[in-house]
Enzyme design. Sequence first.
Site, PDB file in Angstrom:
ATOM      1  N   CYS A 254      49.480  42.731  40.531  1.00 49.65           N
ATOM      2  CA  CYS A 254      50.640  42.227  41.269  1.00 49.65           C
ATOM      3  C   CYS A 254      50.733  40.702  41.326  1.00 49.65           C
ATOM      4  O   CYS A 254      51.703  40.176  41.861  1.00 49.65           O
ATOM      5  CB  CYS A 254      50.636  42.790  42.691  1.00 49.65           C
ATOM      6  SG  CYS A 254      50.713  44.594  42.736  1.00 49.65           S
TER       7      CYS A 254
ATOM      8  N   CYS B 269      47.968  39.881  47.442  1.00 50.08           N
ATOM      9  CA  CYS B 269      46.867  40.744  47.029  1.00 50.08           C
ATOM     10  C   CYS B 269      47.214  41.351  45.676  1.00 50.08           C
ATOM     11  O   CYS B 269      48.356  41.274  45.221  1.00 50.08           O
ATOM     12  CB  CYS B 269      46.637  41.849  48.054  1.00 50.08           C
ATOM     13  SG  CYS B 269      48.097  42.902  48.317  1.00 50.08           S
TER      14      CYS B 269
END
Length: 474
Positions: A138, A458
Amino acid sequence: MASMLMNSLRCCPPVNPAWVVQYATRSLSASVQLHAQVQTKSKKTLAKPGVKNVVLVEGVRTPFLLSGTTYADLMPHDLARAALQGLLHKTSLPKDAVDYIIYGTVIQEVKTSNVAREASLGAGFSDKIPSHTVTMACISSNVAMTTGVGLITSGQCDTIVAGGVEFMSDVPIRHSRKMRKTMLALNRAKTLGQRLSLIGSIRMAHLTPELPAVAEFSTAETMGHSADRLAAAFGVTRLEQDEFALRSHTLAKRAQDAGFLSDVISFKVPGRDMVAKDNGIRPSSMEQLAKLKPAFIKPHGTVTAANSSFLTDGASAVLIMSEEKALAMGYKPKAYLRDFVFVSQDPKDQLLLGPTYGTPKVLARAGLTMDDIDVFEFHEAFAGQIMANLKALDSDWFAQTYMGRKAKVGAPAMEKFNLWGGSLSLGHPFGATGCRLVTTVAHRLQKEGGQYGLVAACAAGGQGHAMVIEAYPQ
């Protein structure tokens, strides 16, 4: 570790649910006026002697759409190409003025494995411009941007286009390994008898496909399951998660209606309508959210479809340059890209704690404190993940036990945090979100009169990223 967290962090100061109502119902324009009043005082610049200043000139993105909707018949390079063309249109950048193009993506289309190259050629960039694709879950477009920063500060380049794309409407689905081995053997077979023998060996089990899953290879656990465990370990309630999700959608809707999401470009989908805005922003009510059942840990989990980010199609692109080059070409930069860090921790029990580990490190590199930051933009993978990170950042015990710090760094002030919505509401195309975060910080700093912004995210694998952004003098 999970049991230690469960027992020890129950005593952490709870995040007051009242802030959700306070900041979700508060007028966004009033908030902006407040920031303009209190944050216009000048602070020190983060420029470093002998190091080139890298600036964000412009950032754009396609509308982020729920997968399986209007973009369903496209391919990833189509979305990336649209973002690149939007960047060219918005900046009037000569197509041969770019030194390098870098794109991030997670689930790669096998036909366009180097999507950066295919998209840049399709967008009309010179075929003399090198392009490559990176992946880091991500935070893939974060890697694309920071790779560009490195190329500029090292003197290799002056002008970089970075971006990211994700296309969840059509992901690669493989044959089973047995079937793949049989097909490869068929390709090598020299006689009819060998081919017939191989075909005869095929059984029903061979035909079972391998479906992609948002799961950790090292732990075989889905990210949603991990988010549910993390929320439980930090004592994050279902109510807190639903309240944060409602806040995200409410603020995103207000920002959209107010015209603050100016990075979104209109995109004419071939054979379909013009798309001009994100379609996942859906303010609801606490009563409606409470009706949803747990999505991962059943029946007692707290993570639901509504307090999780949804599968999204979309692409983003940014133009970053050395300050000297930008000014020479007549551009007015939006922001400086300053210090950044990448972090990594336990992918089982700390999978989604990247912001907790990255934030104090990047602040230390920049010589700043949490109080110095005027704008926070954290990636919202799950509401429970956000709340867990806020509690971890505000915990002396966690800082001392797991981070080797003497004391906590503190949680961001919520009146500065994700005020234009986040991944829960705007959407989260895995490879494209990082550029959205950075561009949003730059725009919010301009709108709110602040000087420093902080991006944190994250990523799968227990990794994370944080970056400090400084407003360009207006």
